[in-house]
Design an enzyme around this catalytic site. Structure first.
Site, short mmCIF file in Angstrom:
data_model
loop_
_atom_site.label_atom_id
_atom_site.label_comp_id
_atom_site.label_asym_id
_atom_site.label_seq_id
_atom_site.Cartn_x
_atom_site.Cartn_y
_atom_site.Cartn_z
CG HIS A 40 13.01 31.71 27.91
ND1 HIS A 40 13.56 31.21 29.07
CD2 HIS A 40 13.28 30.80 26.93
CE1 HIS A 40 14.15 30.05 28.80
NE2 HIS A 40 13.98 29.76 27.52
CD GLU A 41 12.17 31.10 22.74
OE1 GLU A 41 13.03 31.00 21.86
OE2 GLU A 41 11.95 30.20 23.56
CG HIS B 238 17.33 30.89 24.28
ND1 HIS B 238 18.27 30.17 25.00
CD2 HIS B 238 16.12 30.35 24.63
CE1 HIS B 238 17.65 29.25 25.74
NE2 HIS B 238 16.34 29.35 25.55
CD GLU C 38 15.78 26.52 28.25
OE1 GLU C 38 14.68 26.87 28.68
OE2 GLU C 38 16.18 26.84 27.12
ZN LIG Z 1 14.78 28.27 26.33
#
Ligand SMILES: [Zn+2]
Length: 256
Positions: free
Chosen positions: A121-122, A125, A183
């Site tokens: 997830h990171e 981003h 997100e």
């Molecule tokens: Zn996030």
């Protein structure tokens, strides 16, 4: 008037990019500038927090990060991965190829695939340039004030805003939660990287359930990565699309 000139300069030199999931993005800061700011912040964090010497935590975190980065088309040797000895369940990745994971997050995850979900997830981003996009949006809103500051290598409040934009709000006292749009995009990219790296993408939604239930107050991570109410449900559905990919790539997972 200087703001107007700065704004015009910003609009002249900014590029209209497309994110990995096909969204149009305004990216006004050069990649090298974002990398430089990310690397500086990371060095600062290494001074502020205790770097973990726990061999197992380091080995697991690095191994998972490498597998995910490879799956995301990156050269893992160009990334720095650091485990911080911090109880709060948190993780972050910064432009300039930096990944930080708190020992609290390693403890919270029930298995390696769940830890892979957070790291993926990171990485999502960063590879989708969310920090740059957020800084760019702020520049437009503030009429170029920040553009001027960044162009001149400005410090203080504006650089704090930049830190918040790349997801370091909690560490530097300026909270700027990622938007739902960002997100969701990071969630999707994380699932794609997990599956391509051979980790069960269905563990992503399970991790978010655990995160939501951790402690009385929401963990630090959730303050900068707000949980869209439908997250667990859509992640379950989204992960299903990648189960076959995961099964075909299971032999690639080096850290299980
Ligand atoms: Zn996030």
């Amino acid at each position: 008037m200087p703001y107007l000139i700065a704004l015009l300069t910003l609009l002249l030199f900014s590029s209209c990019a497309t994110s990995p999931t096909g969204r149009k993005q305004l990216l006004a800061v050069s990649e090298s500038k974002m990398s430089q700011m990310g690397a500086q912040s990371f060095d600062q964090l290494k001074k502020q927090m205790k770097v973990s010497q726990d061999a197992k935590a380091n080995q697991t975190t690095k191994c998972l990060s490498y597998d995910l980065l490879k799956a995301a088309g990156q050269n893992p040797t160009e990334w720095e991965v650091v485990v911080f000895n911090e109880k709060s369940p948190n993780a972050f990745a910064l432009p300039g190829n930096k990944i930080g994971v708190h020992t609290g997050m390693i403890d919270l995850a029930q298995n390696k695939a769940q830890l892979a979900a957070v790291i993926g997830h990171e990485i999502g981003h960063v590879l989708a340039n969310h920090g740059n996009e957020r800084v760019s949006q702020n520049m437009v809103v503030q009429g170029g004030l920040m553009a001027t500051s960044i162009a001149l290598g400005g410090e203080s409040k504006n650089s704090q805003l930049v830190l918040a934009a790349v997801g370091l709000g909690a560490q530097f006292g300026v909270l700027m939660p990622f938007s739902r749009k960002h997100e969701t995009e990071a969630d999707k990219l994380g699932v794609q990287y997990m599956a391509a790296a051979g980790y069960d993408p269905r563990e992503a939604s399970r991790l978010w359930v655990i995160m939501g239930g951790a402690g009385q107050s929401p963990p630090e991570f959730l303050s900068t990565h707000p949980s869209p109410s439908s997250r667990v449900q859509y992640l379950q559905t989204y992960a299903q699309k990648y189960v076959t990919t995961y099964e075909n790539n299971r032999s690639k997972a080096k850290c299980l």
